[in-house]
Design a protein around this motif. Structure first.
Motif, short mmCIF file in Angstrom:
data_model
loop_
_atom_site.label_atom_id
_atom_site.label_comp_id
_atom_site.label_asym_id
_atom_site.label_seq_id
_atom_site.Cartn_x
_atom_site.Cartn_y
_atom_site.Cartn_z
N UNK A 111 0.83 -1.21 0.00
CA UNK A 111 0.00 0.00 0.00
C UNK A 111 0.87 1.25 0.00
N UNK A 112 1.80 1.31 0.93
CA UNK A 112 2.58 2.53 1.10
C UNK A 112 3.56 2.76 -0.04
N UNK A 113 4.28 1.72 -0.44
CA UNK A 113 5.29 1.92 -1.49
C UNK A 113 4.64 2.18 -2.84
N UNK A 114 3.56 1.47 -3.16
CA UNK A 114 2.91 1.69 -4.45
C UNK A 114 2.30 3.09 -4.51
N UNK A 115 1.71 3.54 -3.41
CA UNK A 115 1.13 4.88 -3.38
C UNK A 115 2.23 5.93 -3.55
N UNK A 116 3.32 5.77 -2.82
CA UNK A 116 4.42 6.73 -2.91
C UNK A 116 5.03 6.75 -4.30
N UNK A 117 5.22 5.56 -4.89
CA UNK A 117 5.84 5.49 -6.22
C UNK A 117 4.94 6.13 -7.29
N UNK A 118 3.63 5.88 -7.20
CA UNK A 118 2.72 6.47 -8.18
C UNK A 118 2.61 7.98 -8.01
N UNK A 119 2.63 8.44 -6.78
CA UNK A 119 2.59 9.88 -6.54
C UNK A 119 3.85 10.55 -7.11
N UNK A 120 5.00 9.92 -6.89
CA UNK A 120 6.24 10.46 -7.47
C UNK A 120 6.15 10.52 -8.99
N UNK A 121 5.60 9.47 -9.59
CA UNK A 121 5.45 9.44 -11.04
C UNK A 121 4.48 10.53 -11.51
N UNK A 122 3.41 10.73 -10.75
CA UNK A 122 2.43 11.77 -11.11
C UNK A 122 3.05 13.15 -11.07
N UNK A 123 3.87 13.41 -10.07
CA UNK A 123 4.54 14.71 -9.97
C UNK A 123 5.51 14.87 -11.14
N UNK A 124 6.22 13.81 -11.45
CA UNK A 124 7.21 13.85 -12.53
C UNK A 124 6.56 14.09 -13.89
N UNK A 125 5.38 13.50 -14.11
CA UNK A 125 4.72 13.56 -15.42
C UNK A 125 3.57 14.57 -15.46
N UNK A 126 3.34 15.26 -14.35
CA UNK A 126 2.23 16.22 -14.23
C UNK A 126 0.89 15.55 -14.53
N UNK A 127 0.66 14.42 -13.87
CA UNK A 127 -0.60 13.69 -13.98
C UNK A 127 -1.20 13.54 -12.58
N UNK A 128 -2.19 12.68 -12.45
CA UNK A 128 -2.92 12.51 -11.21
C UNK A 128 -2.91 11.05 -10.76
N UNK A 129 -2.91 10.85 -9.44
CA UNK A 129 -3.09 9.52 -8.87
C UNK A 129 -4.42 9.48 -8.12
#
Length: 273
Positions: free
Chosen positions: A88-106
């Motif tokens: 839960x925690x690592x997948x959420x953190x990784x997707x949020x990092x990707x969203x910030x990097x790509x200017x998208x949403x989680x």
């Protein structure tokens, strides 16, 4: 212009190409546990770039629903299920990092539908379990800011339609995804209460899952095939939000039920774009 033709697909290129054929304005990736491995995250990044290159700039990544066959619950007990908690925690953190990097949403589900009996096996009360949910959502909010949103469920841990939970949501100033079918089910098919709930949370809703339902269980129907009164919802939706049509498909390679839902809503709301 709202409502958008919003379509959903996995990270499978053939599915993505089928959706892009219809020129959606909003695209939502339905991710799985495979998509949050090192290789999966790189593929997801590549597919985000691919969708952007097709002209879609409103992109949402739906957090994986399941881990090892079980719903990926925000309230997962870290002591009895350390692997689930870690995922839960690592997948959420990784997707949020990707969203910030790509200017998208989680998009993260505040809950799914664990039976109350199961919740109470690991928590002293529903209130204490709910506190776990809000504490963890606060962490994700702090990490993701304007790149993370939280979706309502049919679980009492995070169900819109319950005024007490809605007041907590407003107090925490969460960015929200409102799933119409989930709200309708929680409210036992009461259109008046669904409208009131959507109006109450309107200013914090940034994304909609437009889905019809009979209001009894999770049926994910095409718009117009359920009991939701769509015409009455036009005045309470937030026109600054995005949306997709999260409908059960007969064939995952054919988005026709989603596209038919969009046409239905255009007619119901008399929009022509």
């Amino acid at each position: 212009m709202f409502p958008y033709l919003g379509l959903k697909a996995s990270t499978n290129l053939a599915q993505i190409d089928e959706r892009l054929r219809y020129h959606p304005q909003v695209f939502e990736f339905f991710t799985t546990a495979d998509d949050v491995t090192t290789r999966g995250l790189q593929h997801l990044h590549d597919m985000i770039d691919y969708v952007k290159a097709a002209g879609v700039d409103k992109i949402v990544m739906h957090h994986p629903m399941k881990f090892e066959g079980q719903h990926n619950e925000v309230a997962v007990d870290r002591n009895s299920n350390p692997d689930g908690y870690h995922f839960l925690m690592t997948s959420s953190e990784d997707l949020i990092k990707l969203a910030i990097q790509t200017n998208t949403q989680v998009l993260i589900h505040g809950a799914y539908n664990s039976p109350v009996s199961e919740i109470l096996k690991k928590n002293a009360s529903l209130q204490s379990a709910r506190q776990v949910v809000f504490d963890r959502l606060d962490q994700f909010k702090a990490l993701g800011g304007d790149h993370v949103m939280f979706e309502n469920s049919i679980s009492p841990l995070f169900d819109f339609g319950d005024p007490a939970i809605e007041d907590l949501v407003i107090e925490h100033d969460y960015r929200l995804c409102y799933d119409t079918s989930h709200g309708f089910i929680v409210l036992h098919g009461d259109n008046r209460q669904l409208r009131a709930s959507m109006a109450h949370l309107r200013n914090q809703i940034v994304h909609y899952h437009f889905v019809d339902s009979m209001g009894q269980f999770h049926d994910s129907l095409e718009l117009g095939k359920g009991a939701i009164d769509w015409r009455e919802l036009q005045s309470v939706v937030n026109p600054n939000a995005t949306n997709i049509f999260e409908i059960n498909l007969k064939d995952q390679m054919d988005s026709r039920e989603m596209r038919a839902s969009y046409r239905y809503l255009q007619m119901a709301w008399r929009t022509t774009h």
